[in-house]
Design a protein around this motif. Structure first.
Motif, PDB file in Angstrom:
ATOM      1  N   ALA A   1    -108.300  85.411  68.523  1.00  9.61           N
ATOM      2  CA  ALA A   1    -107.223  85.869  67.742  1.00  9.61           C
ATOM      3  C   ALA A   1    -108.354  86.430  66.582  1.00  9.61           C
ATOM      4  CB  ALA A   1    -106.196  84.234  66.801  1.00  9.61           C
ATOM      5  N   GLY A   2    -109.509  85.848  66.185  1.00  9.39           N
ATOM      6  CA  GLY A   2    -110.321  86.736  65.152  1.00  9.39           C
ATOM      7  C   GLY A   2    -110.937  88.027  65.616  1.00  9.39           C
ATOM      8  N   VAL A   3    -111.260  87.618  66.351  1.00  8.91           N
ATOM      9  CA  VAL A   3    -111.545  88.673  67.230  1.00  8.91           C
ATOM     10  C   VAL A   3    -111.003  90.040  67.654  1.00  8.91           C
ATOM     11  CG1 VAL A   3    -112.871  89.664  69.847  1.00  8.91           C
ATOM     12  CG2 VAL A   3    -113.630  87.590  68.514  1.00  8.91           C
ATOM     13  N   VAL A   4    -109.408  89.523  68.175  1.00  6.15           N
ATOM     14  CA  VAL A   4    -108.988  90.822  68.238  1.00  6.15           C
ATOM     15  C   VAL A   4    -107.905  91.413  66.769  1.00  6.15           C
ATOM     16  CG1 VAL A   4    -106.382  91.487  69.393  1.00  6.15           C
ATOM     17  CG2 VAL A   4    -108.101  90.039  70.142  1.00  6.15           C
ATOM     18  N   ILE A   5    -107.447  90.513  65.715  1.00  5.78           N
ATOM     19  CA  ILE A   5    -107.346  90.586  64.385  1.00  5.78           C
ATOM     20  C   ILE A   5    -108.218  91.275  63.260  1.00  5.78           C
ATOM     21  CG2 ILE A   5    -106.885  89.610  61.757  1.00  5.78           C
ATOM     22  CD1 ILE A   5    -105.062  87.170  63.355  1.00  5.78           C
TER      23      ILE A   5
ATOM     24  N   ASP B   1    -117.104  76.488  54.865  1.00 14.47           N
ATOM     25  CA  ASP B   1    -117.391  75.286  56.011  1.00 14.47           C
ATOM     26  C   ASP B   1    -116.782  75.360  57.224  1.00 14.47           C
ATOM     27  OD1 ASP B   1    -118.814  73.168  56.750  1.00 14.47           O
ATOM     28  OD2 ASP B   1    -117.499  71.519  56.279  1.00 14.47           O
ATOM     29  N   GLN B   2    -115.170  75.711  56.782  1.00 15.32           N
ATOM     30  CA  GLN B   2    -114.504  75.851  58.059  1.00 15.32           C
ATOM     31  C   GLN B   2    -114.569  77.298  59.063  1.00 15.32           C
ATOM     32  OE1 GLN B   2    -110.894  75.151  56.151  1.00 15.32           O
ATOM     33  NE2 GLN B   2    -111.369  73.328  54.783  1.00 15.32           N
ATOM     34  N   SER B   3    -115.224  78.087  57.954  1.00 16.04           N
ATOM     35  CA  SER B   3    -115.354  79.383  58.843  1.00 16.04           C
ATOM     36  C   SER B   3    -116.757  79.092  59.797  1.00 16.04           C
ATOM     37  CB  SER B   3    -115.346  80.513  57.775  1.00 16.04           C
ATOM     38  OG  SER B   3    -114.188  80.403  57.534  1.00 16.04           O
ATOM     39  N   ALA B   4    -117.821  78.488  59.459  1.00 15.58           N
ATOM     40  CA  ALA B   4    -119.201  78.610  59.622  1.00 15.58           C
ATOM     41  C   ALA B   4    -118.715  78.674  61.945  1.00 15.58           C
ATOM     42  CB  ALA B   4    -120.092  77.408  59.207  1.00 15.58           C
ATOM     43  N   ILE B   5    -118.111  77.503  62.104  1.00 22.31           N
ATOM     44  CA  ILE B   5    -118.240  77.359  63.580  1.00 22.31           C
ATOM     45  C   ILE B   5    -117.247  78.654  64.707  1.00 22.31           C
ATOM     46  CG2 ILE B   5    -117.522  76.011  65.550  1.00 22.31           C
ATOM     47  CD1 ILE B   5    -118.629  73.541  64.121  1.00 22.31           C
ATOM     48  N   PRO B   6    -116.183  78.979  63.878  1.00 25.09           N
ATOM     49  CA  PRO B   6    -115.378  80.166  64.406  1.00 25.09           C
ATOM     50  C   PRO B   6    -116.604  80.930  64.637  1.00 25.09           C
ATOM     51  CG  PRO B   6    -113.594  79.316  62.521  1.00 25.09           C
ATOM     52  CD  PRO B   6    -115.269  78.266  63.063  1.00 25.09           C
ATOM     53  N   VAL B   7    -117.066  81.426  63.227  1.00 26.06           N
ATOM     54  CA  VAL B   7    -117.660  82.561  63.147  1.00 26.06           C
ATOM     55  C   VAL B   7    -118.911  82.844  63.873  1.00 26.06           C
ATOM     56  CG1 VAL B   7    -119.614  83.806  61.597  1.00 26.06           C
ATOM     57  CG2 VAL B   7    -117.198  83.141  60.889  1.00 26.06           C
ATOM     58  N   VAL B   8    -119.653  82.106  64.292  1.00 28.14           N
ATOM     59  CA  VAL B   8    -120.358  81.556  65.325  1.00 28.14           C
ATOM     60  C   VAL B   8    -120.404  81.435  67.183  1.00 28.14           C
ATOM     61  CG1 VAL B   8    -122.360  80.322  66.547  1.00 28.14           C
ATOM     62  CG2 VAL B   8    -122.431  80.080  64.035  1.00 28.14           C
ATOM     63  N   LEU B   9    -118.755  81.393  67.138  1.00 27.93           N
ATOM     64  CA  LEU B   9    -118.308  81.844  68.629  1.00 27.93           C
ATOM     65  C   LEU B   9    -117.796  83.175  68.571  1.00 27.93           C
ATOM     66  CD1 LEU B   9    -116.378  78.069  68.275  1.00 27.93           C
ATOM     67  CD2 LEU B   9    -118.272  79.031  70.146  1.00 27.93           C
TER      68      LEU B   9
ATOM     69  N   GLY C   1    -122.629  82.701  76.013  1.00 25.66           N
ATOM     70  CA  GLY C   1    -122.895  81.151  75.738  1.00 25.66           C
ATOM     71  C   GLY C   1    -123.753  80.550  75.102  1.00 25.66           C
ATOM     72  N   ALA C   2    -124.776  80.971  74.775  1.00 23.10           N
ATOM     73  CA  ALA C   2    -125.566  80.725  73.349  1.00 23.10           C
ATOM     74  C   ALA C   2    -125.097  80.357  72.147  1.00 23.10           C
ATOM     75  CB  ALA C   2    -127.292  81.332  73.670  1.00 23.10           C
ATOM     76  N   CYS C   3    -124.369  81.254  71.746  1.00 25.43           N
ATOM     77  CA  CYS C   3    -123.345  81.212  70.813  1.00 25.43           C
ATOM     78  C   CYS C   3    -122.880  79.803  70.407  1.00 25.43           C
ATOM     79  CB  CYS C   3    -122.147  82.801  70.091  1.00 25.43           C
ATOM     80  SG  CYS C   3    -123.827  83.510  69.484  1.00 25.43           S
ATOM     81  N   SER C   4    -121.700  79.857  71.744  1.00 24.80           N
ATOM     82  CA  SER C   4    -121.572  78.067  71.635  1.00 24.80           C
ATOM     83  C   SER C   4    -122.315  77.175  71.560  1.00 24.80           C
ATOM     84  CB  SER C   4    -120.117  78.653  73.048  1.00 24.80           C
ATOM     85  OG  SER C   4    -118.831  79.210  73.000  1.00 24.80           O
ATOM     86  N   GLY C   5    -122.833  77.192  72.428  1.00 29.99           N
ATOM     87  CA  GLY C   5    -124.354  76.528  72.307  1.00 29.99           C
ATOM     88  C   GLY C   5    -124.368  75.369  70.637  1.00 29.99           C
ATOM     89  N   LEU C   6    -125.102  76.471  69.540  1.00 29.52           N
ATOM     90  CA  LEU C   6    -125.048  76.224  68.725  1.00 29.52           C
ATOM     91  C   LEU C   6    -123.812  75.668  68.240  1.00 29.52           C
ATOM     92  CD1 LEU C   6    -127.434  76.651  66.401  1.00 29.52           C
ATOM     93  CD2 LEU C   6    -126.718  78.777  66.240  1.00 29.52           C
ATOM     94  N   ALA C   7    -122.986  76.682  68.327  1.00 34.55           N
ATOM     95  CA  ALA C   7    -121.766  76.012  67.851  1.00 34.55           C
ATOM     96  C   ALA C   7    -121.188  74.518  68.282  1.00 34.55           C
ATOM     97  CB  ALA C   7    -120.386  76.485  68.270  1.00 34.55           C
ATOM     98  N   GLY C   8    -121.361  74.089  69.526  1.00 29.63           N
ATOM     99  CA  GLY C   8    -121.294  72.836  69.999  1.00 29.63           C
ATOM    100  C   GLY C   8    -122.661  71.836  68.854  1.00 29.63           C
ATOM    101  N   VAL C   9    -123.245  71.982  68.396  1.00 26.11           N
ATOM    102  CA  VAL C   9    -124.163  71.417  68.013  1.00 26.11           C
ATOM    103  C   VAL C   9    -123.583  71.313  66.387  1.00 26.11           C
ATOM    104  CG1 VAL C   9    -126.938  71.214  66.792  1.00 26.11           C
ATOM    105  CG2 VAL C   9    -126.106  72.301  69.173  1.00 26.11           C
TER     106      VAL C   9
END
Lengths: 348, 377
Positions: A278-282, A70-78, A247-255
């Motif tokens: 941080a996630g992308v770089v790590i 649940d906690q990963s879902a939004i940052p994963v989409v971003l 941007g579209a991914c961020s839009g979905l993350a907003g919803v």
């Protein structure tokens, strides 16, 4: 640089992964050169899971896996959207602003206590379109006006926050649309539905990365824009597209953030920029572009979320958590980028 | 990276305010020309000699994305209206940017001069000396909220820094905790969500919780974690607490409403909403609605202090500007004080209380009626 680029292209194109001419060095050195799968990041994640799993038995329970999903879902989409931008060597700092704007847009378009709209699924599509629109502004400014993405996306970040604040008007709209709320509250196969949304985005991202021209050119452009240009690739078009995808991914993350918090709020985007980058770089995607991928970023985000979750389970004092988290991030990055350090030493 | 950028609302309002202010400025200059001899009084540290109709009121806070500041603005407007100065009122949003706040204040001081009354919520402690200096230079009048550096008080620095007011977090944390414990039947286990750890209100509210815990020996604090005043972080922390402690948790004490709302969302997802009780501090409308509905286990929050801080902050500064009070002669407890405790909101009184942005009940006749106790250095 050129041979590197070629061999990397070779790997990206070949399902086989590591090529035989790379047998130099030990097993780990060879394995860690496989770029299709983020081996070092996965190793770091496994280590974190083992350490926290041993330290506290709840870490590996189903309930905690649900919490992590649940906690990963939004940052994963971003992170999936961000990956394509970073692969091309650009950066998108606007995520928090776009999430804020689209969180407000989606909350006001579904059934809520402020407006009388009830667009249902259309609200999701409109929010994604708003996100893509903000991404297009950033992409076109970078490619047509030739402004560095770092500066442009600070601008679009503010634009997003501005839109959100106008829509906010002093009182957050509380969502009453049961369908949208059920995304966050109901489960499928024991996992929160938001996690399945994220999974779908990841699979779509992997398909785009491997099977489309856009995905494969992202590596070429990030590896060397001049070479890509000389090869006849329409760099500007693909770079703009990357910002639109992000941007579209961020839009979905907003919803998703609206669904998860049950309300539209400017603060719904807070904290996601650091977590995403941080996630992308790590995960092993280089900020300079050309290396990494969707899977890398997903693993990177999972590492970040697991650390935060694990520290609370283990009971580390909140006063030292921040430093511990920082130290683990440094360690994870070192592990992930170890191979490059080696390479640099050889080169020098 | 705290609270962000340009509130377009604030900006357009500001623009409107600047336009109307330009008109007022002309009037002010004309008005001041008539009683020129009054200028020196202000400089010598006595009460001001401003014409009550020529005072300009300025309220400075972060931004309207935070409902607290909507309440502050409502209170400030209510005072402006009560003295017929609604057209001489300006709201400025710092948007979490200290240097921006200082620039805004300096510009407005340059424009309106000695008859400016500022009620400022400083973005952080360190910016306050610069604000005080700017106000003093123009002989204008300043009241501050929440933050001030240790060892710096209105009484010892300047007559033009009329007063500093803050809200004591101890009774807030204490009384919401008591309401929570009572709803739990006086026994059980709680977890706590703290604000930013080095933040004074966060520490005071948590101290209030600990005081209440001593009175309820059968209530145990399983763990306290910070969620940095943030709803999403609080949702994640609560989720993790729920996996760590499972059914052992009977209550969640939260240091602010945003984190309390995050806890409610985590409880909803875990199917424990209503079973686990929640309390928090601040009095946001949304929390009050939940408390009133009495169906998600939201037991209590405090009454919002926003409108009182906005209204009385300006009222005290205004009294000094027009010479009704002489700051230098006021006792120490009028120069730096905690507001009277405003009480808590429970399901019993939630229906009858005015909304946080309804400032119509404020009575500005006695400006010191909101003083509870002095703030030490």
């Amino acid at each position: 640089m050129a041979p590197d680029l070629l061999s990397q292209e070779h790997e990206v194109g070949n399902a086989a992964g590591a090529s035989e001419d790379r047998s130099r060095g030990g097993l780990w050195a060879r394995v860690s050169r496989i770029e299709r799968v983020p081996i070092p990041a996965l190793a770091a994640l496994a280590l974190i899971v083992i350490v926290f799993g041993l330290a506290n038995s709840t870490f590996l329970t189903l309930a905690n896996m649900q919490a992590l999903a649940d906690q990963s879902a939004i940052p994963v989409v971003l992170a999936v959207g961000m990956t394509f931008v970073i692969l091309m060597g650009s950066i998108d700092l606007s995520v928090e602003g776009v999430v804020a704007a689209t969180s407000m847009v989606s909350a006001l378009l579904v059934i809520n206590d402020r407006t009388h709209h009830h667009l249902g699924l259309w609200a999701v599509l409109i929010s994604v379109a708003v996100g893509a629109g903000i991404g297009a502004v950033a992409g076109l400014s970078v490619t047509r006006l030739r402004i560095p993405s770092f500066l442009v996306t600070i601008g679009t970040w503010q634009i997003g926050i501005g839109i959100a604040q106008v829509l906010f008007g002093g009182q957050p709209p509380v969502v009453r649309d049961r369908e949208l709320l059920s995304w966050a509250l109901k489960t499928w196969l024991g996992m929160p539905r938001l996690a399945f949304v994220a999974l779908a985005v990841v699979l779509l991202g992997l398909w785009v990365q491997h099977m489309t021209r856009f995905g494969r050119y992202a590596y070429v452009i990030g590896g060397g824009e001049d070479i890509a240009r000389l090869s006849g690739i329409k760099v500007a078009r693909f770079r703009t597209l990357a910002f639109i995808v992000a941007g579209a991914c961020s839009g979905l993350a907003g919803v998703m953030a609206t669904s998860r918090s049950g309300q539209g709020a400017v603060a719904n985007g807070n904290g996601y920029l650091f977590l995403t980058i941080a996630g992308v770089v790590i995960g092993g995607t280089l900020l300079t572009g050309g290396r990494g991928g969707v899977l890398h970023s997903v693993v990177g985000v999972l590492i970040m979320v697991s650390i935060t979750n694990g520290m609370i389970l283990v009971g580390i004092s909140p006063y030292v958590q921040q430093s511990v988290q920082g130290a683990i991030v440094v360690l994870a990055v070192t592990a992930t980028l170890w191979r490059l350090r080696e390479r640099l030493r050889v080169v020098k | 990276m705290r609270r962000l950028p340009p509130t377009v609302i604030a900006r357009s309002r500001r623009r409107a305010a600047v336009l109307s202010a330009a008109v007022v400025l002309t009037l002010t200059v004309a008005g001041c020309a008539g009683n020129g001899s009054g200028f020196t009084d202000a400089a010598s540290g006595k009460g001001g000699t401003c014409d009550p109709k020529q005072v300009h009121l300025v309220q400075s806070g972060r931004g309207f994305e935070n409902p607290y500041y909507v309440a502050v603005d409502a209170g400030a407007r209510a005072f402006a209206k009560s003295v017929g100065l609604q057209n001489n009122y300006t709201w400025i949003a710092s948007e979490g940017d200290s240097s921006k706040q200082l620039t805004q204040i300096q510009s407005l001081l340059a424009k309106y001069g000695r008859c400016t009354v500022l009620n400022v919520d400083p973005n952080d402690n360190s910016i306050l000396p610069a604000i005080v200096t700017a106000v003093q230079r123009q002989n204008a009048w300043l009241v501050t909220q929440w933050n001030k550096p240790d060892g710096m008080t209105p009484a010892t620095s300047s007559a033009h820094w009329v007063a500093h007011m803050s809200v004591d977090g101890v009774p807030q944390g204490y009384n919401t905790a008591k309401a929570l414990f009572q709803a739990m039947g006086g026994k059980g286990n709680i977890v706590a969500l703290e604000g930013i750890l080095d933040n004074v209100p966060a520490q005071q509210r948590f101290a209030g919780l600990q005081k209440a815990l001593k009175e309820f020996p059968q209530v145990h604090l399983l763990e306290a974690q910070t969620a940095n005043w943030d709803q999403t972080q609080a949702q994640n922390v609560t989720q993790t607490f729920l996996t760590k402690y499972g059914d052992k948790i009977n209550g969640v004490w939260s240091a602010n409403d945003a984190m309390g709302l995050g806890a409610i969302e985590a409880l909803k997802a875990a199917g424990k909403v209503g079973v686990v009780k929640v309390s928090s501090v601040d009095g946001l409308q949304q929390t009050i609605d939940d408390v009133k509905a009495n169906n998600v286990g939201y037991v209590a929050t405090t009454r919002s202090t926003g409108s009182v801080q906005g209204g009385f902050g300006l009222a005290i500064g205004y009294a000094a500007a027009i010479g009704k009070i002489d700051p230098a002669k006021e006792p120490a407890e009028h120069r730096a004080f905690y507001l009277t405790y405003q009480g808590i909101v429970t399901s019993q009184n939630a229906g009858s209380l005015p909304s946080p942005t309804d400032a119509s009940g404020l009575n500005f006749n006695n400006i010191w009626s909101v003083v509870a106790s002095p703030i030490g250095n």
